[in-house]
Motif scaffolding. Structure first.
Motif, PDB file in Angstrom:
ATOM      1  N   GLY A   1      -9.712   4.557  -2.362  1.00 15.73           N
ATOM      2  CA  GLY A   1      -8.260   4.472  -1.218  1.00 15.73           C
ATOM      3  C   GLY A   1      -8.819   6.210  -1.112  1.00 15.73           C
ATOM      4  N   ARG A   2      -7.750   6.691  -0.264  1.00 17.29           N
ATOM      5  CA  ARG A   2      -8.177   7.691   0.164  1.00 17.29           C
ATOM      6  C   ARG A   2      -7.513   8.814  -0.838  1.00 17.29           C
ATOM      7  N   SER A   3      -6.795   8.451  -1.760  1.00 16.56           N
ATOM      8  CA  SER A   3      -6.645   9.406  -2.665  1.00 16.56           C
ATOM      9  C   SER A   3      -6.511   8.449  -3.715  1.00 16.56           C
ATOM     10  N   ILE A   4      -7.585   8.455  -4.951  1.00 16.48           N
ATOM     11  CA  ILE A   4      -7.019   8.185  -6.320  1.00 16.48           C
ATOM     12  C   ILE A   4      -6.104   8.365  -7.017  1.00 16.48           C
ATOM     13  N   ILE A   5      -5.080   8.252  -7.109  1.00 17.34           N
ATOM     14  CA  ILE A   5      -3.508   7.634  -7.718  1.00 17.34           C
ATOM     15  C   ILE A   5      -4.022   7.344  -8.969  1.00 17.34           C
ATOM     16  N   LYS A   6      -4.367   5.826  -8.752  1.00 18.00           N
ATOM     17  CA  LYS A   6      -4.305   4.989 -10.279  1.00 18.00           C
ATOM     18  C   LYS A   6      -5.723   4.361 -10.303  1.00 18.00           C
ATOM     19  N   PRO A   7      -6.949   4.323 -10.671  1.00 12.03           N
ATOM     20  CA  PRO A   7      -7.786   3.691 -11.118  1.00 12.03           C
ATOM     21  C   PRO A   7      -7.919   2.632 -11.288  1.00 12.03           C
ATOM     22  N   TYR A   8      -6.884   1.563 -10.955  1.00 10.13           N
ATOM     23  CA  TYR A   8      -7.441  -0.104 -10.316  1.00 10.13           C
ATOM     24  C   TYR A   8      -5.706  -0.484  -9.706  1.00 10.13           C
ATOM     25  N   LEU A   9      -6.318  -1.458  -9.351  1.00 16.71           N
ATOM     26  CA  LEU A   9      -4.749  -2.409  -8.677  1.00 16.71           C
ATOM     27  C   LEU A   9      -3.651  -3.255  -9.970  1.00 16.71           C
ATOM     28  N   GLU A  10      -2.505  -3.397  -9.145  1.00 15.17           N
ATOM     29  CA  GLU A  10      -2.029  -4.278  -9.849  1.00 15.17           C
ATOM     30  C   GLU A  10      -1.331  -5.345  -8.795  1.00 15.17           C
ATOM     31  N   GLY A  11      -0.909  -6.578 -10.063  1.00 15.79           N
ATOM     32  CA  GLY A  11      -0.603  -7.747  -8.864  1.00 15.79           C
ATOM     33  C   GLY A  11       0.448  -8.533  -9.712  1.00 15.79           C
ATOM     34  N   ILE A  12       0.628  -9.588  -8.822  1.00 13.99           N
ATOM     35  CA  ILE A  12       1.582 -10.690  -9.553  1.00 13.99           C
ATOM     36  C   ILE A  12       0.778 -12.256  -9.325  1.00 13.99           C
ATOM     37  N   SER A  13       0.579 -12.886 -10.114  1.00 10.41           N
ATOM     38  CA  SER A  13       0.123 -14.072  -9.914  1.00 10.41           C
ATOM     39  C   SER A  13       1.062 -14.913 -10.166  1.00 10.41           C
ATOM     40  N   ILE A  14       0.618 -16.279  -9.702  1.00 11.62           N
ATOM     41  CA  ILE A  14       1.596 -17.715  -9.767  1.00 11.62           C
ATOM     42  C   ILE A  14       0.482 -18.717  -9.688  1.00 11.62           C
TER      43      ILE A  14
ATOM     44  N   GLN B   1     -15.866   4.350   2.464  1.00 12.82           N
ATOM     45  CA  GLN B   1     -16.489   2.983   2.486  1.00 12.82           C
ATOM     46  C   GLN B   1     -16.096   2.175   1.960  1.00 12.82           C
ATOM     47  N   LEU B   2     -15.900   2.543  -0.037  1.00 13.40           N
ATOM     48  CA  LEU B   2     -15.370   1.589  -0.471  1.00 13.40           C
ATOM     49  C   LEU B   2     -14.065   0.720  -0.421  1.00 13.40           C
ATOM     50  N   SER B   3     -13.302   2.042   0.260  1.00 11.75           N
ATOM     51  CA  SER B   3     -12.055   1.540   0.010  1.00 11.75           C
ATOM     52  C   SER B   3     -12.355   0.329   1.399  1.00 11.75           C
ATOM     53  N   ILE B   4     -12.436   0.757   2.655  1.00 10.06           N
ATOM     54  CA  ILE B   4     -12.921   0.009   3.620  1.00 10.06           C
ATOM     55  C   ILE B   4     -13.415  -1.747   2.800  1.00 10.06           C
ATOM     56  N   ARG B   5     -14.411  -1.292   2.174  1.00 12.60           N
ATOM     57  CA  ARG B   5     -15.493  -2.375   1.256  1.00 12.60           C
ATOM     58  C   ARG B   5     -14.066  -3.307   0.449  1.00 12.60           C
TER      59      ARG B   5
ATOM     60  N   ASP C   1       0.936  -1.469   0.218  1.00  6.72           N
ATOM     61  CA  ASP C   1      -0.412   0.313   0.469  1.00  6.72           C
ATOM     62  C   ASP C   1       1.101   1.104  -0.158  1.00  6.72           C
ATOM     63  N   ASP C   2       1.128   1.930  -1.162  1.00  3.49           N
ATOM     64  CA  ASP C   2       1.311   3.100  -1.081  1.00  3.49           C
ATOM     65  C   ASP C   2       1.249   4.333  -0.585  1.00  3.49           C
TER      66      ASP C   2
ATOM     67  N   TYR D   1      -0.770  -3.981  -5.452  1.00  2.89           N
ATOM     68  CA  TYR D   1      -0.451  -3.645  -4.759  1.00  2.89           C
ATOM     69  C   TYR D   1      -1.537  -2.335  -5.306  1.00  2.89           C
ATOM     70  N   SER D   2      -1.286  -1.078  -4.455  1.00  3.90           N
ATOM     71  CA  SER D   2      -2.910  -0.438  -4.277  1.00  3.90           C
ATOM     72  C   SER D   2      -1.288   1.131  -3.937  1.00  3.90           C
ATOM     73  N   SER D   3      -2.354   1.631  -5.679  1.00  3.31           N
ATOM     74  CA  SER D   3      -0.836   3.452  -5.409  1.00  3.31           C
ATOM     75  C   SER D   3      -2.201   4.462  -4.473  1.00  3.31           C
ATOM     76  N   ASN D   4      -3.593   4.254  -3.894  1.00  2.00           N
ATOM     77  CA  ASN D   4      -4.450   4.270  -2.970  1.00  2.00           C
ATOM     78  C   ASN D   4      -4.793   5.422  -2.230  1.00  2.00           C
ATOM     79  N   ASP D   5      -3.087   4.526  -1.067  1.00  2.00           N
ATOM     80  CA  ASP D   5      -3.306   5.030   0.555  1.00  2.00           C
ATOM     81  C   ASP D   5      -4.910   4.531   1.261  1.00  2.00           C
ATOM     82  N   GLN D   6      -4.584   3.087   0.734  1.00  2.00           N
ATOM     83  CA  GLN D   6      -5.832   2.030   1.174  1.00  2.00           C
ATOM     84  C   GLN D   6      -5.805   2.604   2.813  1.00  2.00           C
TER      85      GLN D   6
END
Length: 254
Positions: free
Chosen positions: A165-178, A216-220, A117-118, A186-191
């Motif tokens: 998130g607290r501040s919408i820096i990127k409207p998406y999440l990023e991730g790694i899948s195996i 509320q959406l961030s908590i969800r 979480d950034d 990884y979230s850039s939005n200060d959850q």
């Protein structure tokens, strides 16, 4: 007298047995959220974030939790006892040593889950640069990718159509899948900033732009991330698919 002493001894044995094996006291069935410690930077810019999220999980789900989060080094053997770990920050940090990267790689490859979480609320922050270097060293042949909206993370508990998130820096999440399992998000939005609440019940940080609904959406989203880490894709099975499709049609009318 002999009978009385026998009763006393049995009572003491029962008390000792209960103290040793009580699941509640041992915490065997309760969820704990560890925060990862690292060198350099600031590994705890939102001290109330995980405690606040645990309170929301208790209120909204049937998951039993330990209200107090813990802090861990990657090298701590206790790491492998936890299905979920959190890593926050808002500054540049030192790249993990190779032995810690190996431990973290094994942890994620064998069932663990890491949420990064950034908390800087800045685009292309120094923390972001450090995170991307760390992930490149962690999985050199498996880069961060955007998480699609049909991913289970958006339906593991709540049906969500947005990344808050607290501040919408990127409207998406990023991730790694195996092997089909997402092991790192990884979230850039200060959850953590959106989750944080003090002991008097006041929010610690203002949500930028979106107000109450954005928080509320961030908590969800936080609840969904925890549920995904614990249950993975169970809602993709055929038992749940019809009701999920119906609810998606209801929330997204053409």
């Amino acid at each position: 007298m002999r009978k009385f002493l026998t009763i006393i001894i049995l009572a003491l044995l029962f008390i000792t047995w209960e103290e040793n094996i009580s699941p509640a006291r041992a915490g065997y069935s309760s969820l704990t959220l560890p925060r990862i410690k690292y060198r350099g930077g600031n590994d705890n810019p939102r001290p109330e974030a995980l405690r606040s999220l645990l309170a929301q999980i208790t209120r909204r789900t049937s998951i039993e939790v330990n209200r107090e989060p813990v802090e861990l080094n990657i090298s701590d053997p206790e790491l492998f006892r936890h299905p979920f770990i959190y890593m926050g920050g808002d500054e540049k940090f030192e790249l993990f040593p190779e032995k810690d990267l190996k431990v973290l790689r094994n942890y994620l490859s064998y069932g663990g889950f890491l949420f990064i979480d950034d908390n800087s609320a800045q685009d292309n922050s120094e923390f972001d640069t450090s995170v991307r270097k760390m992930i490149s060293a962690l999985f050199p042949h498996n880069p961060l990718r955007k998480i699609n909206r049909d991913h289970s993370i958006f339906r593991s508990f709540y049906l969500l159509n947005t990344v808050s998130g607290r501040s919408i820096i990127k409207p998406y999440l990023e991730g790694i899948s195996i092997k089909g399992r997402t092991v790192l998000i990884y979230s850039s939005n200060d959850q953590g900033g959106a989750w944080s609440r003090n002991k008097l019940g006041h929010w610690n940080y203002d949500v930028i732009a979106g107000g109450y609904r954005q928080r509320q959406l961030s908590i969800r989203l936080g609840v969904n991330i925890i549920m995904y880490a614990l249950t993975l894709d169970y809602k993709k099975d055929m038992v749940h698919l019809p009701i999920i499709l119906e609810r998606l049609r209801r929330y997204n009318p053409k």
